[in-house]
Scaffold this motif. Structure first.
Motif, PDB file in Angstrom:
ATOM      1  N   ILE A   1       0.845  -1.197   0.000  1.00 25.67           N
ATOM      2  CA  ILE A   1       0.000   0.000   0.000  1.00 25.67           C
ATOM      3  C   ILE A   1       0.877   1.242   0.000  1.00 25.67           C
ATOM      4  O   ILE A   1       1.771   1.396   0.839  1.00 25.67           O
ATOM      5  N   ILE A   2       0.618   2.120  -0.954  1.00 26.79           N
ATOM      6  CA  ILE A   2       1.345   3.378  -1.067  1.00 26.79           C
ATOM      7  C   ILE A   2       0.364   4.499  -0.760  1.00 26.79           C
ATOM      8  O   ILE A   2      -0.538   4.779  -1.543  1.00 26.79           O
ATOM      9  N   GLY A   3       0.502   5.114   0.381  1.00 29.66           N
ATOM     10  CA  GLY A   3      -0.408   6.188   0.764  1.00 29.66           C
ATOM     11  C   GLY A   3       0.059   7.525   0.218  1.00 29.66           C
ATOM     12  O   GLY A   3       1.241   7.862   0.306  1.00 29.66           O
ATOM     13  N   ILE A   4      -0.872   8.282  -0.377  1.00 30.37           N
ATOM     14  CA  ILE A   4      -0.551   9.626  -0.854  1.00 30.37           C
ATOM     15  C   ILE A   4      -1.622  10.592  -0.362  1.00 30.37           C
ATOM     16  O   ILE A   4      -2.747  10.189  -0.052  1.00 30.37           O
ATOM     17  N   PRO A   5      -1.300  11.895  -0.283  1.00 31.41           N
ATOM     18  CA  PRO A   5      -2.284  12.873   0.189  1.00 31.41           C
ATOM     19  C   PRO A   5      -3.521  12.893  -0.692  1.00 31.41           C
ATOM     20  O   PRO A   5      -3.453  12.647  -1.899  1.00 31.41           O
ATOM     21  N   GLY A   6      -4.650  13.198  -0.088  1.00 31.47           N
ATOM     22  CA  GLY A   6      -5.906  13.227  -0.815  1.00 31.47           C
ATOM     23  C   GLY A   6      -6.481  14.609  -0.993  1.00 31.47           C
ATOM     24  O   GLY A   6      -7.661  14.750  -1.328  1.00 31.47           O
ATOM     25  N   ASP A   7      -5.658  15.645  -0.761  1.00 24.98           N
ATOM     26  CA  ASP A   7      -6.160  17.012  -0.906  1.00 24.98           C
ATOM     27  C   ASP A   7      -6.652  17.244  -2.333  1.00 24.98           C
ATOM     28  O   ASP A   7      -6.007  16.823  -3.293  1.00 24.98           O
ATOM     29  N   PRO A   8      -7.798  17.903  -2.507  1.00 26.46           N
ATOM     30  CA  PRO A   8      -8.291  18.200  -3.861  1.00 26.46           C
ATOM     31  C   PRO A   8      -7.279  19.032  -4.638  1.00 26.46           C
ATOM     32  O   PRO A   8      -6.669  19.954  -4.104  1.00 26.46           O
ATOM     33  N   HIS A   9      -7.062  18.660  -5.886  1.00 28.11           N
ATOM     34  CA  HIS A   9      -6.125  19.415  -6.713  1.00 28.11           C
ATOM     35  C   HIS A   9      -6.490  19.239  -8.176  1.00 28.11           C
ATOM     36  O   HIS A   9      -7.167  18.271  -8.559  1.00 28.11           O
ATOM     37  N   LYS A  10      -6.051  20.158  -8.987  1.00 31.31           N
ATOM     38  CA  LYS A  10      -6.310  20.091 -10.413  1.00 31.31           C
ATOM     39  C   LYS A  10      -5.233  19.236 -11.099  1.00 31.31           C
ATOM     40  O   LYS A  10      -4.271  18.805 -10.480  1.00 31.31           O
ATOM     41  N   ASN A  11      -5.440  18.987 -12.384  1.00 28.78           N
ATOM     42  CA  ASN A  11      -4.538  18.120 -13.158  1.00 28.78           C
ATOM     43  C   ASN A  11      -4.449  16.725 -12.555  1.00 28.78           C
ATOM     44  O   ASN A  11      -3.404  16.079 -12.585  1.00 28.78           O
ATOM     45  N   PHE A  12      -5.582  16.258 -12.021  1.00 29.64           N
ATOM     46  CA  PHE A  12      -5.625  14.996 -11.289  1.00 29.64           C
ATOM     47  C   PHE A  12      -5.124  13.830 -12.135  1.00 29.64           C
ATOM     48  O   PHE A  12      -4.259  13.061 -11.718  1.00 29.64           O
ATOM     49  N   ASP A  13      -5.700  13.662 -13.327  1.00 31.97           N
ATOM     50  CA  ASP A  13      -5.367  12.494 -14.131  1.00 31.97           C
ATOM     51  C   ASP A  13      -3.928  12.516 -14.622  1.00 31.97           C
ATOM     52  O   ASP A  13      -3.269  11.477 -14.708  1.00 31.97           O
ATOM     53  N   MET A  14      -3.402  13.688 -14.954  1.00 35.11           N
ATOM     54  CA  MET A  14      -2.012  13.780 -15.390  1.00 35.11           C
ATOM     55  C   MET A  14      -1.064  13.365 -14.269  1.00 35.11           C
ATOM     56  O   MET A  14      -0.101  12.621 -14.487  1.00 35.11           O
ATOM     57  N   LYS A  15      -1.348  13.830 -13.060  1.00 35.62           N
ATOM     58  CA  LYS A  15      -0.498  13.465 -11.930  1.00 35.62           C
ATOM     59  C   LYS A  15      -0.613  11.976 -11.615  1.00 35.62           C
ATOM     60  O   LYS A  15       0.375  11.304 -11.290  1.00 35.62           O
ATOM     61  N   ARG A  16      -1.839  11.469 -11.713  1.00 36.04           N
ATOM     62  CA  ARG A  16      -2.058  10.052 -11.419  1.00 36.04           C
ATOM     63  C   ARG A  16      -1.261   9.164 -12.368  1.00 36.04           C
ATOM     64  O   ARG A  16      -0.572   8.236 -11.928  1.00 36.04           O
ATOM     65  N   TRP A  17      -1.293   9.456 -13.667  1.00 37.59           N
ATOM     66  CA  TRP A  17      -0.600   8.593 -14.618  1.00 37.59           C
ATOM     67  C   TRP A  17       0.895   8.829 -14.636  1.00 37.59           C
ATOM     68  O   TRP A  17       1.668   7.933 -14.984  1.00 37.59           O
ATOM     69  N   ARG A  18       1.315  10.004 -14.220  1.00 42.16           N
ATOM     70  CA  ARG A  18       2.748  10.222 -14.043  1.00 42.16           C
ATOM     71  C   ARG A  18       3.268   9.308 -12.938  1.00 42.16           C
ATOM     72  O   ARG A  18       4.331   8.677 -13.064  1.00 42.16           O
ATOM     73  N   LEU A  19       2.502   9.207 -11.852  1.00 43.19           N
ATOM     74  CA  LEU A  19       2.880   8.336 -10.749  1.00 43.19           C
ATOM     75  C   LEU A  19       2.833   6.866 -11.168  1.00 43.19           C
ATOM     76  O   LEU A  19       3.778   6.103 -10.927  1.00 43.19           O
ATOM     77  N   LEU A  20       1.738   6.447 -11.806  1.00 38.18           N
ATOM     78  CA  LEU A  20       1.602   5.055 -12.210  1.00 38.18           C
ATOM     79  C   LEU A  20       2.675   4.647 -13.212  1.00 38.18           C
ATOM     80  O   LEU A  20       3.218   3.535 -13.135  1.00 38.18           O
TER      81      LEU A  20
END
Length: 291
Positions: free
Chosen positions: A54-73
Motif C-alpha cells: 500500500i502506497i499512501g498519498i495525500p488526498g487534498d483536492p487538486h487540479k490536473n488529477f489524471d495527469m499526476k495520477r498517470w505520471r505516478l503510475l
C-alpha cells in the motif's frame, strides 16, 4: 514466490470495486504482488488491502488529477518491471481476465507469454440489465451479471513487459506493435450494478465540486462531473436497446483493431479506431464466478 506478474491500481473510497479487484488479482497473483496507491490514505482501503503493498498519498483536492495520477503510475510500472516479467496496470474498476476456455489461469498464461511487449485485451463493459437481472451482487459479479457491451475505449494496452510510456487514462502507449491475445479480455465494471453506480457517481460529483474548475482545468474524466451524468435510471434502461448478438466470437473486433492501428499523430503514441458499437453479448456460463 512468483515474479511473473504484478498488478497495480490507484483507489480512493471505491471499496466495492476494490473488493472485486482484490478477489481477482489478490487470489491469483498473491497479495504480496499487488500494489495499491491509496489516494487519501483511506482507512477502509488500507483495511481491505491488508497484505498488499500500500502506497499512501495525500488526498487534498487538486487540479490536473489524471495527469499526476498517470505520471505516478508510469513511474511505479517502470520500477516494477525490473522485478516482474509483466505488470498489469489500470483503474480499480478494470479487471484483465483470460477466457476459461483457454484452460489456464491468467498467471499461467503470462508465465508462457513472451516479454518485451504490451498486451491489449479486448474491452468489455459489464452492464446491469435491470429489466432482467434483479439479484443483488454478493460474493461475485459475474453470475448475477452476465450481459456485456463492446467497449473499444477500454481495450487498453495494460499488460506491460516493455519499457514504454502510458498515456493519461491508460488508453495509449508508445509501443509500436499491437498484441491482442485471443483469450484476453478487460472487463470494465462501472455499470455492473445500478445501486453502486448511483453511490459512486454521488461521490465523484462531490470530488469535482470540491476541486472546482472546468473539465479542462481539472484534467479528470468528464464523467466525474454532475453536468455530464444524465439521469441514472435512463442510462441503465437504455442497455435493453443494445442489439443482442449470437455467440461470443470477437475475432472480428481484434481484426479491426489491427487494421486501424497507427501512430496517434505526432504524439509518439499509437492508437486504433474506437467506434461506438450498439451491440451486447450474453456471457457464456464458463465466465460465471470469475470475479
Amino acid at each position: 514466490m512468483q515474479s511473473t506478474a504484478a498488478a497495480i491500481t490507484m483507489v480512493r473510497d471505491d471499496a466495492f470495486f476494490l473488493k472485486a479487484w482484490l478477489r481477482h488479482y489478490g487470489t491469483m497473483l498473491g497479495r504480496e504482488n499487488c500494489y495499491i496507491v491509496n489516494h487519501g490514505r483511506g482507512e477502509e482501503i488500507a483495511r481491505l488491502a491488508k497484505g498488499c503493498n500500500i502506497i499512501g498519498i495525500p488526498g487534498d483536492p487538486h487540479k490536473n488529477f489524471d495527469m499526476k495520477r498517470w505520471r505516478l503510475l508510469n513511474g511505479i510500472v517502470s520500477g516494477l518491471r525490473s522485478y516482474y516479467d509483466h505488470v498489469i496496470v489500470g483503474d480499480v474498476d478494470e479487471l484483465v481476465v483470460i477466457d476459461p476456455a483457454a484452460g489456464m489461469s491468467l498467471l499461467d498464461f503470462l508465465r508462457d507469454a513472451p516479454i518485451r511487449r504490451v498486451l491489449t485485451p479486448v474491452g468489455l463493459e459489464v452492464i446491469h440489465r435491470i429489466d432482467l437481472e434483479p439479484d443483488p451482487i454478493t460474493d461475485t459479479i459475474l453470475g448475477p451479471r452476465r450481459h456485456v457491451r463492446l467497449a473499444p475505449h477500454y481495450s487498453k494496452p495494460c499488460v506491460v513487459s516493455l519499457g514504454t510510456k502510458i498515456a493519461r487514462g491508460g488508453h495509449f502507449t508508445q509501443a509500436s506493435k499491437l498484441f491482442t491475445p485471443d483469450p484476453l479480455y478487460l472487463f470494465h465494471l462501472k455499470f455492473c450494478d445500478f445501486p453502486n453506480y448511483v453511490e459512486t457517481m454521488n461521490q465523484r460529483n462531490a470530488v469535482t465540486t470540491e476541486i472546482g474548475g472546468t473539465v479542462k482545468e481539472v484534467a479528470i474524466g468528464r464523467h466525474w462531473f454532475a453536468e455530464a451524468r444524465g439521469e441514472d435510471r435512463a442510462v441503465f434502461d437504455a442497455f435493453a436497446d443494445l442489439k443482442m448478438q449470437d455467440g461470443f466470437d470477437l475475432g472480428w473486433l481484434r481484426d479491426a483493431m489491427h487494421a486501424t492501428f497507427r501512430p496517434r499523430g505526432d504524439t509518439g503514441f499509437f492508437q486504433f479506431d474506437r467506434p461506438d458499437y450498439d451491440l451486447q453479448y450474453f456471457l457464456p456460463e464458463r465466465f460465471s464466478g470469475l470475479f
